[in-house]
Write an enzyme that holds these catalytic residues in place. Structure first.
Site, PDB file in Angstrom:
ATOM      1  N   LYS A 155      16.215  -4.606  21.784  1.00  0.00           N
ATOM      2  CA  LYS A 155      15.887  -3.429  22.044  1.00  0.00           C
ATOM      3  C   LYS A 155      15.303  -2.915  20.649  1.00  0.00           C
ATOM      4  O   LYS A 155      15.648  -3.049  19.578  1.00  0.00           O
ATOM      5  CB  LYS A 155      17.185  -2.674  22.060  1.00  0.00           C
TER       6      LYS A 155
ATOM      7  N   LYS B  61      18.916  -5.425  17.887  1.00  0.00           N
ATOM      8  CA  LYS B  61      18.726  -4.025  18.016  1.00  0.00           C
ATOM      9  C   LYS B  61      18.354  -3.547  16.598  1.00  0.00           C
ATOM     10  O   LYS B  61      18.767  -3.466  15.652  1.00  0.00           O
ATOM     11  CB  LYS B  61      19.847  -3.520  18.479  1.00  0.00           C
TER      12      LYS B  61
HETATM   13  C1  PBG Z   1      23.960   3.550  20.550  1.00  0.00           C
HETATM   14  C2  PBG Z   1      22.762   3.466  21.488  1.00  0.00           C
HETATM   15  C3  PBG Z   1      21.602   4.063  21.306  1.00  0.00           C
HETATM   16  C4  PBG Z   1      20.996   4.006  22.409  1.00  0.00           C
HETATM   17  C5  PBG Z   1      21.534   3.151  23.170  1.00  0.00           C
HETATM   18  N1  PBG Z   1      22.883   2.640  22.655  1.00  0.00           N
HETATM   19  C6  PBG Z   1      21.375   4.931  20.126  1.00  0.00           C
HETATM   20  C7  PBG Z   1      21.243   4.544  18.688  1.00  0.00           C
HETATM   21  O1  PBG Z   1      21.438   3.268  18.437  1.00  0.00           O
HETATM   22  O2  PBG Z   1      21.132   5.472  17.674  1.00  0.00           O
HETATM   23  C8  PBG Z   1      19.514   4.120  22.394  1.00  0.00           C
HETATM   24  C9  PBG Z   1      18.789   4.300  23.826  1.00  0.00           C
HETATM   25  C10 PBG Z   1      17.652   4.945  23.909  1.00  0.00           C
HETATM   26  O3  PBG Z   1      17.057   5.396  23.143  1.00  0.00           O
HETATM   27  O4  PBG Z   1      17.191   5.180  25.114  1.00  0.00           O
HETATM   28  N2  PBG Z   1      25.210   3.784  21.138  1.00  0.00           N
END
Ligand code: PBG
Length: 326
Positions: free
Chosen positions: A251, A197
């Site tokens: 991601k 991520k």
């Molecule tokens: C963290 C989380 C995020 C997203 C999913 N889980 C945000 C982040 O890491 O700041 C982002 C998903 C998206 O942008 O659609 N709980």
């Protein structure tokens, strides 16, 4: 005059031929719909930067899941927006937290007919918007955070989640959660780890959806991955698999197709990719101006994520895609 010997265009001549030789197919059953549920609202609220996506009430969430289920979508992932946030994000594991209430409702209504996933993180629940507990040095304290993730996992499984999805990028989070779930008797609750991520600018609209503003510089570079790194993702994925991840996730998706392809080539676990909020909203915004074709672009994006090697795609287009097939 010489002629080419090979004529790949023969296989592109008709729609039937193109379908026949297509290397990748995208199905509704590959998709997971991210859904937001907000505590303390009377009616569903639109999210301006995420057109067509809503902050749901418990009631409207159930209706949405019913529609998705009837269309053939096999999974939903829930994100909670609590009425109150605090320093440690206690709403994330509260037995009557908004996601716990939603999971209990959905599990009693849909049973095992759709996979109920819970995003497992605390950023939606903390007053500072970080994915963990802030230590005395002002940084997110990895090991203290593992304890609250473990608690949250058990709480979500107790409420009815089939799968928990740790997204906070703490080291050792999958092992901590697996251990806690097993100790509590939830050995059949699956883990989809957000393994690779990245600290991406593409999460902007999502943060509007969950009312998060990140304190202390407004970024997560101290725990999410640097977009310049590729090989590091294989290490992250290997460690998560070692610790018990059942599905590994990359991601965002489109800017990281190389990472998806690497992970697919190196491991046999199911690979998921998250087509994130910014990726969705860019298509919506450009299509609204008439600059691109909405449907064709969305299909091209999702198809490319599949082609790169993802088995599962988390996408805000899930309902739209399923409706276009129905
Ligand atoms: C963290 C989380 C995020 C997203 C999913 N889980 C945000 C982040 O890491 O700041 C982002 C998903 C998206 O942008 O659609 N709980």
């Amino acid at each position: 005059m010489t002629f080419p010997v090979s004529r790949p265009r023969r296989l592109r001549a008709t729609a039937a031929m193109r379908d026949l030789v297509a290397e990748t197919t995208l199905s509704t059953s590959d998709l997971v719909a991210p859904l937001f549920v907000r505590e303390g609202i009377e009616s569903p609220q639109p999210i301006v930067s995420l057109p067509g996506v809503l902050q749901h009430t418990l009631g409207s969430l159930g209706d949405e899941v019913a529609v998705l289920h009837d269309l053939g979508v096999r999974g939903v992932i829930l994100f909670g927006v609590p009425a109150r946030k605090d320093e440690i994000g206690s709403g994330a594991w509260s037995p009557d937290g908004i996601v716990q209430q939603a999971l209990a409702d959905l599990r009693s209504r849909f049973g095992d007919d759709i996979v109920l996933m819970a995003d497992l993180c605390v950023d939606e629940y903390t007053s500072h918007g970080h994915c963990g507990i802030i230590g005395s040095d002002g940084e997110v304290d990895n090991d203290a955070t593992l304890e609250i993730y473990a608690r949250t996992a058990v709480s979500q499984a107790t409420a009815g989640a089939h799968l928990v999805a740790p997204s906070g990028m703490m080291d050792g989070q999958v092992g901590a959660i697996r251990g806690a779930l097993d100790d509590a008797g939830f050995d059949s609750t699956a883990i989809m780890a957000y393994s690779a991520k990245y600290a991406s600018a593409l999460y902007g609209p999502f943060r509007d959806a969950v009312d998060v503003r990140i304190a202390g510089g407004g970024h997560r570079h101290g725990y999410q991955q640097d977009p310049r790194n590729r090989r590091e993702s294989l290490r992250e994925v290997a460690e998560d698999i070692e610790q018990g991840a059942d599905i590994v996730l990359v991601k965002p998706a489109l800017a990281y197709l190389d990472v998806i392809a690497d992970v697919r080539a190196a491991f046999d676990h199911p690979v998921a990719a998250y087509h994130v909020s910014g990726e969705y909203s860019m298509i919506k915004a450009a299509a609204e101006r008439g600059w691109i074709d909405h449907d064709a672009t969305a299909l091209e994006h999702l198809g490319s994520i599949k082609r790169a090697g993802a088995d599962i795609i988390l996408t805000y287009f899930a309902r739209w895609f399923a409706e276009t097939r129905a």
